[in-house]
Design an enzyme around this catalytic site. Sequence first.
Site, short mmCIF file in Angstrom:
data_model
loop_
_atom_site.label_atom_id
_atom_site.label_comp_id
_atom_site.label_asym_id
_atom_site.label_seq_id
_atom_site.Cartn_x
_atom_site.Cartn_y
_atom_site.Cartn_z
N GLU A 175 -34.69 8.10 46.96
CA GLU A 175 -36.35 7.97 47.89
C GLU A 175 -36.08 7.35 49.19
OE1 GLU A 175 -38.66 4.86 45.96
OE2 GLU A 175 -39.51 4.87 47.57
N ASP A 178 -36.83 2.95 44.77
CA ASP A 178 -36.71 1.55 44.62
C ASP A 178 -37.42 1.08 43.33
OD1 ASP A 178 -36.24 1.45 47.26
OD2 ASP A 178 -38.14 1.53 48.04
N ASP A 236 -39.85 -0.74 42.05
CA ASP A 236 -41.63 -1.37 42.20
C ASP A 236 -42.15 -0.48 41.90
OD1 ASP A 236 -41.78 0.29 44.34
OD2 ASP A 236 -41.46 -0.93 45.68
N ASP A 243 -44.09 0.91 43.52
CA ASP A 243 -44.44 3.17 44.66
C ASP A 243 -43.09 3.43 43.88
OD1 ASP A 243 -46.88 2.42 46.28
OD2 ASP A 243 -45.46 2.04 47.40
#
Length: 648
Positions: free
Chosen positions: A433, A506, A508, A510
């Site tokens: 990402e 990541d 998280d 997102d």
Amino acid sequence: MAKENSTSHSSSDYGAQSITVLKGLEAVRKRPAMYIGSTGENGLHHLVYEVVDNSIDEALAGFCDQIDVTLHKDNAVTVADNGRGIPVDIHPTEKIPGVELALTVLHAGGKFDRNAYKVSGGLHGVGVSVVNALSEKLTVTVDRAGARHQMSFVRGQTTQKLAVIGLAAGTGTTVSFKPDPQIFTVLEFTWSTLADRLRQLAFLNGGLRISLTDERGEEPRTETFYYKGGLVEFVSWLNRNKKVVHPKPVHFTATRDDVEVDIALQYEEGYNENTFTFVNNINTHEGGTHLTGFRAALTRTINEVAKKTNALKKADFTLSGDDAREGLTCVLHVKLREPQFEGQTKTKLGNSEVEGIVRAVVNEHLGNYLDENPGVGRAIIEKAVSAARAREAARKARDLVRKKSGLENAVLPGKLADCSLDDPALCEMYLVEGDSAGGSAKQGRDRSFQAILPLRGKILNVERARIDKILGNEEIRAIITAIGAGVREDFNLAEARYHKIILMTDADVDGAHIASLLITFFYRQMPKLIDDGKLYLAVPPLFRLQHGGKIVYARDDKHKEQLLKKEFNANAKVEVSRFKGLGEMMAAQLKETTMDPSKRTLLRVVLADKERKPTAKAVERLMGNKAEARFDFIQENAEFASADLLDV
Ligand code: 0RA
């Protein structure tokens, strides 16, 4: 045997009758599957449907508007309705109370002839006597003519004759039964299975109130299904997480030659067809003549409107059936006197006359509706025309990808930092990402066997896009060409250039979203890659723990607490820092924590079950076209990855 056959009735005035009864019920107990399909979970639930069907018949006859189903702690079930009550007087020819007849004689239903569209055929409509025969205990209570009547049975045999037990204010029938453990291999009812069917019945019979109560938990739970709008509400409910093409479902009903046709439909912005068909409240999973008639008329009507409104002016094509059904959500319910069910599971309507009837009804009513509501017509036609265009574009796009990925010397994407080894079994590709994380990954990798493909931001949601758009997307094209094994029907695992595809995002919300978009992409375009266990998630650390020269990394809160206890002195002041994203990590850190095979954790992506259904459903819910629904799902499932993934 003699004992089994000895009747528990004390009066002998219908001795001959009771012998036939015993023979009948004995047959049911000997071959239960013949009557209810199985003695497992499905058969068990079928008992409830059978009793509810009888109450539905009373509702169809116009005398009942409420049915309450209760699951008790001991696995017994009660079905209560507010209909007229099963007759309690002596049947003129059978010489026993009507209620006893209904509960002890196979196929006694016909002897009453309450309504023309009695559910029948297949496993439906075998009668409550079958439920009685397969129950350890059954009690029926009838409120009728001011009195409450009751009788009880054990395994189909009367243990308590019909008696008045009190006064009754209204009318109705209540059947309580406890499935027989001698018969069933499963005794526990499943809430969602019953709720799904009862909801469906409430939609199919608008205005009928059906409740389901579960008394088995600590607190009782009740859900009530009541849809005044019937099929219109059914379609709205099916589209509840979708963006719709026109605000209100189109609805029409008509009766021809004694066949009742009820249809509601609405287009949504997606690309699949969702048509559900029913005959006399039975879900005809395998379709049949009603569906064939509907489809023929839909295609014809859509083309007709397109022609009338000049929507195809310059186009040199007509709209195919697939074009006309793209994004369609439809419920079709027909009622007829003598349905014939065919097919593997007896859920295919065979009556040939129904095809022409449904076709005629749809031609007339849908045509009129679209004439009178030109805005709706325009929106639907526009959708079908774009489907037709996309079909052509998709063919071209697929050809293109097929050529590109099939060739030995296909041009690899510029962003790919490939590895130097060329044995796919040794090689892995990280999909990373963001460009900055991609940069760290390139520095931290072992270039002999680790390839890096950075992806810019969120990738296209493949669940919401047509194939031509999917294959036209640059990020997706890069993934496909880097792997080099093609897509869909053309996918060839043997050509894959890497045997591990690792998604690194990541830690998280997102990141989880991007990972789920990528998983969806692989699930739809390269399912074999997942089946073969070649798709993984990297697990980057969330925390860095440092004291003096000692540094360790933790995956999550729990891991952090463990490490604090295990790795550090109890009174050490450990410095804890939290990574905001992969991009924040230095190449060496990324290597040490997430990429070095001797230290990293990888999660293998597996399908939740062999049938794929839960995963497909979850993916659909996650990726459906209403943003709010998707967001809810991510919030609810912050741990979504672990549910469908296996630690390796
Ligand atoms: C036969 C005749 C009548 C009602 C019923 C059966 C009936 C059966 C069931 C089964 C569950 N709930 C039910 N409710 C009614 C009509 C009797 C009359 O004419 O009053």
